[in-house]
Design an enzyme around this catalytic site. Structure first.
Site, PDB file in Angstrom:
ATOM      1  N   THR A  20       0.828  -1.222   0.000  1.00  0.00           N
ATOM      2  CA  THR A  20       0.000   0.000   0.000  1.00  0.00           C
ATOM      3  C   THR A  20       0.854   1.260   0.000  1.00  0.00           C
ATOM      4  O   THR A  20       0.475   2.260  -0.610  1.00  0.00           O
ATOM      5  CB  THR A  20      -0.971   0.050   1.198  1.00  0.00           C
ATOM      6  N   TYR A  61      -0.093  13.243   4.737  1.00  0.00           N
ATOM      7  CA  TYR A  61       0.842  12.339   4.061  1.00  0.00           C
ATOM      8  C   TYR A  61       1.959  13.080   3.348  1.00  0.00           C
ATOM      9  O   TYR A  61       2.926  12.462   2.893  1.00  0.00           O
ATOM     10  CB  TYR A  61       0.105  11.372   3.127  1.00  0.00           C
ATOM     11  N   VAL A  94      -3.260   5.021  -0.690  1.00  0.00           N
ATOM     12  CA  VAL A  94      -4.640   4.510  -0.736  1.00  0.00           C
ATOM     13  C   VAL A  94      -4.702   3.097  -0.130  1.00  0.00           C
ATOM     14  O   VAL A  94      -5.113   2.146  -0.767  1.00  0.00           O
ATOM     15  CB  VAL A  94      -5.214   4.542  -2.171  1.00  0.00           C
ATOM     16  N   HIS A  95      -4.357   3.045   1.160  1.00  0.00           N
ATOM     17  CA  HIS A  95      -4.282   1.736   1.839  1.00  0.00           C
ATOM     18  C   HIS A  95      -5.519   0.861   1.576  1.00  0.00           C
ATOM     19  O   HIS A  95      -5.418  -0.253   1.075  1.00  0.00           O
ATOM     20  CB  HIS A  95      -4.181   1.944   3.359  1.00  0.00           C
ATOM     21  N   ASP A  96      -6.681   1.355   1.990  1.00  0.00           N
ATOM     22  CA  ASP A  96      -7.867   0.484   2.020  1.00  0.00           C
ATOM     23  C   ASP A  96      -8.353   0.114   0.621  1.00  0.00           C
ATOM     24  O   ASP A  96      -8.850  -1.000   0.407  1.00  0.00           O
ATOM     25  CB  ASP A  96      -8.997   1.166   2.804  1.00  0.00           C
TER      26      ASP A  96
END
Ligand SMILES: [Ca+2]
Length: 317
Positions: free
Chosen positions: A195, A230, A240-242
């Site tokens: 991620t 960030y 955009v981790h999720d």
């Protein structure tokens, strides 16, 4: 169509992932379950209802219990610097949203929905693993009835983001995460290894807003605080981790995975660390033996993931 229950703590990158799930043509979002993490469960549930209303999402929202799997775990502070006091980037989300919440607690909603759709439901969990662990505790048989589990969390070959050892979703409820990783179901872990390489720039987000209209504009408004935060880690954009976990569902070929049993450290200085025993590596007998082989993402085609994400977020309502 992929039937999905989205377990989430909205949360800014959660909001982006939710819009992706809602707008992707091959995904049938059949439930949203809330968990604490980016904010209290009261706030994340209110935020899920807010996004459901703003984006005309039909899936019901079921609220989590707001507690960790191990009652001795101390609650953590909410990351208001990253997600804002309202959990959605300080956009002044209304205090209450006039929409009903499912009467069942989140873990019960998960059990019932999986049992009503045996072999068909994918669980995508992008917050603490508490709800999934409570569901397994109450009804261990569901493990065999879930199609697959995709998790955003963990860090295998890279440092954590809340301690050098741990990623925040896992660190917030390590006991729950260990239950989920070691259960006899198919888990793919989409962690910081991939991620952190997936950064949506402001330019790309602006382009999505131009094409996508009001829904995308709300997403962009929500995301500004997060992009500012960030800025200390990446250049002009948001990780955009999720969304990466959601994209794995429809485009697993964009990821490289490594198989092997996964355990989560609970306690001590490495609290919340995720450790995989790669299949094929021999060790003396130990704590990774006789456990299901799960999948840790160790590589990603970030450009292709971002392109698919942008295309989906910009789809007209
Ligand atoms: Ca999240």
């Amino acid at each position: 169509m992929h039937k999905v229950i989205f377990d989430t703590d909205p949360g800014i990158d959660d909001a982006m992932a939710l819009l992706f799930l809602h707008q992707h043509p091959e995904i049938d979002l059949i439930g949203i379950t809330t968990v604490f993490g980016n904010a209290s469960v009261e706030t994340t549930t209110r935020n899920a209802l807010f996004l459901k209303r703003e984006w005309n999402i039909t899936a019901p929202v079921a609220r989590g219990d707001g507690k960790a799997f191990d009652p001795m775990r101390n609650p953590v502070d909410w990351p208001v610097m990253i997600h804002g006091h309202d959990g959605l980037g300080n956009i002044d989300v209304p205090q209450t949203i006039d929409l009903p919440v499912d009467p069942r607690p989140a873990h019960r909603f998960i059990i019932d929905t999986v049992r009503e759709n045996p072999g068909e439901v994918t669980l995508i969990a992008v917050g603490r693993m508490s709800n999934l662990a409570f569901a397994l505790k109450e009804d261990p048989q569901i493990a065999a009835l879930v199609k697959q589990v995709i998790i955003m969390g963990g860090a295998f070959d890279v440092p954590g983001n809340i301690t050098p050892a741990a990623e925040a979703n896992i660190h917030g409820d390590p006991e729950a995460a260990d239950v989920v990783m070691t259960a006899p179901w198919n888990v793919t872990v989409v962690g910081l290894d991939v991620t952190m390489k997936t950064v949506m720039t402001r330019t790309l987000l602006d382009e999505i807003v131009r094409k996508g209209g009001a829904r995308a504009k709300l997403l962009s408004d929500i995301s500004q605080l997060y992009i500012d935060f960030y800025g200390r880690h990446v250049k002009d954009g948001m990780v955009v981790h999720d969304s990466c976990a959601c994209i794995y569902l429809v485009a697993p070929e964009l990821f490289t995975t490594r198989s092997g049993a996964i355990r989560v450290v609970a306690g001590g200085i490495a609290d919340g660390q995720t450790i995989q025993k790669p299949d094929g590596r021999a060790f003396p007998p130990g704590n990774w033996d006789e456990l299901p082989s799960q999948h840790a993402c160790i590589g990603i085609d970030a450009d292709a993931v971002l392109a698919l994400l942008a295309e989906t977020l910009a789809r007209p309502a």
